[in-house]
Design a protein around this motif. Structure first.
Motif, mmCIF file in Angstrom:
data_model
loop_
_atom_site.group_PDB
_atom_site.id
_atom_site.type_symbol
_atom_site.label_atom_id
_atom_site.label_comp_id
_atom_site.label_asym_id
_atom_site.label_seq_id
_atom_site.Cartn_x
_atom_site.Cartn_y
_atom_site.Cartn_z
ATOM 1 N N LYS A 67 0.854 -1.321 -0.038
ATOM 2 C CA LYS A 67 -0.051 0.027 0.028
ATOM 3 C C LYS A 67 0.725 1.418 0.132
ATOM 4 C CE LYS A 67 -3.909 -1.972 2.452
ATOM 5 N NZ LYS A 67 -5.038 -1.733 3.478
ATOM 6 N N GLU A 68 1.806 1.223 0.844
ATOM 7 C CA GLU A 68 2.870 2.548 1.108
ATOM 8 C C GLU A 68 3.574 2.937 -0.383
ATOM 9 O OE1 GLU A 68 6.266 4.284 3.653
ATOM 10 O OE2 GLU A 68 5.240 2.584 4.206
ATOM 11 N N ALA A 69 3.956 1.886 -0.750
ATOM 12 C CA ALA A 69 4.774 2.095 -2.251
ATOM 13 C C ALA A 69 3.839 2.381 -3.235
ATOM 14 C CB ALA A 69 5.483 0.738 -2.558
ATOM 15 N N SER A 70 2.566 2.070 -3.338
ATOM 16 C CA SER A 70 1.692 2.059 -4.240
ATOM 17 C C SER A 70 1.066 3.445 -4.219
ATOM 18 C CB SER A 70 0.478 0.836 -4.215
ATOM 19 O OG SER A 70 1.108 -0.050 -4.452
ATOM 20 N N SER A 71 1.238 4.199 -3.245
ATOM 21 C CA SER A 71 0.561 5.387 -2.978
ATOM 22 C C SER A 71 1.413 6.410 -3.529
ATOM 23 C CB SER A 71 0.431 5.601 -1.411
ATOM 24 O OG SER A 71 1.542 5.775 -0.964
ATOM 25 N N LYS A 72 2.540 6.131 -4.137
ATOM 26 C CA LYS A 72 3.601 7.020 -4.781
ATOM 27 C C LYS A 72 3.790 6.724 -6.228
ATOM 28 C CE LYS A 72 6.142 6.976 -0.128
ATOM 29 N NZ LYS A 72 7.539 6.787 0.411
ATOM 30 N N LEU A 73 2.920 6.054 -6.826
ATOM 31 C CA LEU A 73 3.316 5.664 -8.189
ATOM 32 C C LEU A 73 2.648 6.675 -9.076
ATOM 33 C CD1 LEU A 73 2.023 1.914 -8.454
ATOM 34 C CD2 LEU A 73 4.223 2.889 -8.559
ATOM 35 N N PHE A 74 1.814 7.634 -8.598
ATOM 36 C CA PHE A 74 1.274 8.487 -9.592
ATOM 37 C C PHE A 74 1.658 9.896 -8.941
ATOM 38 C CE2 PHE A 74 -1.949 11.486 -11.135
ATOM 39 C CZ PHE A 74 -1.879 11.183 -12.445
ATOM 40 N N GLY A 75 1.990 10.898 -10.110
ATOM 41 C CA GLY A 75 2.337 12.067 -9.767
ATOM 42 C C GLY A 75 3.386 12.610 -8.776
ATOM 43 N N SER A 76 4.399 11.705 -8.614
ATOM 44 C CA SER A 76 5.444 11.753 -7.862
ATOM 45 C C SER A 76 6.657 12.043 -8.425
ATOM 46 C CB SER A 76 5.481 10.698 -6.778
ATOM 47 O OG SER A 76 5.622 9.486 -7.409
ATOM 48 N N ALA A 77 6.734 12.129 -9.779
ATOM 49 C CA ALA A 77 7.914 12.222 -10.554
ATOM 50 C C ALA A 77 8.810 13.460 -10.005
ATOM 51 C CB ALA A 77 7.646 12.216 -12.065
ATOM 52 N N ALA A 78 9.829 13.803 -10.053
ATOM 53 C CA ALA A 78 10.596 14.642 -9.656
ATOM 54 C C ALA A 78 10.496 15.807 -10.767
ATOM 55 C CB ALA A 78 12.128 14.587 -9.533
ATOM 56 N N PRO A 79 10.279 17.071 -10.023
ATOM 57 C CA PRO A 79 9.946 18.294 -11.091
ATOM 58 C C PRO A 79 11.104 18.308 -12.330
ATOM 59 C CG PRO A 79 9.479 18.838 -8.813
ATOM 60 C CD PRO A 79 10.342 17.537 -8.706
ATOM 61 N N GLY A 80 12.093 18.156 -11.789
ATOM 62 C CA GLY A 80 13.397 18.457 -12.755
ATOM 63 C C GLY A 80 13.762 17.124 -13.707
ATOM 64 N N ALA A 81 12.857 16.292 -13.474
ATOM 65 C CA ALA A 81 13.401 15.074 -14.260
ATOM 66 C C ALA A 81 13.652 15.307 -15.551
ATOM 67 C CB ALA A 81 12.274 13.985 -14.101
ATOM 68 N N SER A 82 14.767 14.570 -16.124
ATOM 69 C CA SER A 82 15.016 15.138 -17.735
ATOM 70 C C SER A 82 14.264 14.316 -18.636
ATOM 71 C CB SER A 82 16.417 14.778 -17.946
ATOM 72 O OG SER A 82 16.782 13.163 -17.720
#
Length: 220
Positions: A67-82
Motif C-alpha cells: 500500500k505505501e509504495a503504491s501510493s507514490k506511483l502517480f504524480g510523484s515524478a521529480a519536477p526536474g526529471a530530464s
C-alpha cells in the motif's frame, strides 16, 4: 511511476492493470492519487481502467501489494526529471509483456479458426453420400399345379437381375391338394427397384408362375 494522466493513459493502452494481470494495491494507489475519473474523451484507456477499479471499491484494502509504495506511483515524478530519463522509463514500460493487448487478436484468430473448421465439417457432411434406403421383402410365387417343377420355377425367378436387388433364402410352403408355393426373401434398394415391376417380370414366366404376392415387407 506516472507523472500525469497522459503517462497513465499510455501505460494502460496495452494493459488492463497498473501492474500484473489482476487488481492490486498498485491500482488502488494510482486510483486514489487521481481522485476522480479521467476524461474519457482524452484518456479512454485510463477512464476504462478507473471505472473497472471503482467496481472493486469494497475490496481495495484487501487487494494484494504494498500500500505505501503504491501510493507514490502517480504524480510523484521529480519536477526536474530530464526528458531522456522519462523516455527511458517509457521504454522500460513498453518492454513489458503485452498479454492483455493481444487477447482480442488471439480471440479473433481462434474464432476464425473455429468457424473455418465448422464450415469444413458442414461441407463434408453435406457432400457425404446418404446410405440407400432398403427393404427386406418376403414374396410368394404360386405355380399352376402340383406337377409344376418348383426347382425350375425358383431357378427362373432367381435369374432376374436388377441393380439394387439381392435374392435371399427360400422355402416351399404347402397350400393344399399337393400344390406348394415358393416363399423367397429379397432385399431391395427402394429407389432402384419397383416391386410392381419385379412382380410383373416374374409373372411373365407363364409356364411356371400363376401369381405373386408380397407376404411381408420391412424397412432396414
Amino acid at each position: 511511476m506516472f507523472a500525469d494522466a497522459a503517462a497513465l493513459e499510455k501505460h494502460l493502452s496495452t494493459r488492463s492493470y497498473v501492474d500484473g494481470y489482476t487488481p492490486s494495491q498498485a491500482d488502488v494507489g494510482v486510483y486514489k492519487s487521481l481522485g476522480s475519473a479521467p476524461d474519457a474523451g482524452k484518456y479512454p484507456h485510463a477512464a476504462r481502467w478507473y471505472k473497472h477499479i471503482t467496481s472493486y471499491a469494497q475490496e481495495h484494502d484487501s487487494l494484494p501489494g504494498d500500500k505505501e509504495a503504491s501510493s507514490k506511483l502517480f504524480g510523484s515524478a521529480a519536477p526536474g526529471a530530464s526528458a531522456p530519463a522519462a523516455a527511458a522509463a517509457g521504454a522500460e514500460e513498453d518492454e513489458d509483456i503485452d498479454l492483455f493487448g493481444s487477447d482480442s487478436e488471439e480471440d479473433a484468430e481462434a474464432e476464425a479458426e473455429k468457424q473455418r473448421r465448422l464450415d469444413e465439417y458442414n461441407e463434408k457432411k453435406k457432400n457425404k453420400a446418404k446410405p440407400a434406403a432398403k427393404s427386406v421383402v418376403t414374396m410368394e410365387v404360386k405355380p399352376w399345379e402340383a406337377e409344376t417343377d418348383m426347382a425350375e420355377l425358383e431357378k427362373t425367378v432367381r435369374s432376374i437381375e436388377m441393380d439394387g436387388l439381392v435374392w435371399g433364402s427360400s422355402k416351399l410352403v404347402a397350400i393344399g391338394y399337393g400344390v406348394r408355393k415358393l416363399q423367397i426373401t429379397l432385399v431391395i434398394e427402394d429407389e432402384k427397384v419397383s416391386l410392381d415391376e419385379l412382380q410383373e417380370t416374374i409373372q411373365e414366366f407363364e409356364d411356371y408362375v400363376q401369381s405373386t404376392d408380397i407376404a411381408a415387407m420391412q424397412k432396414l
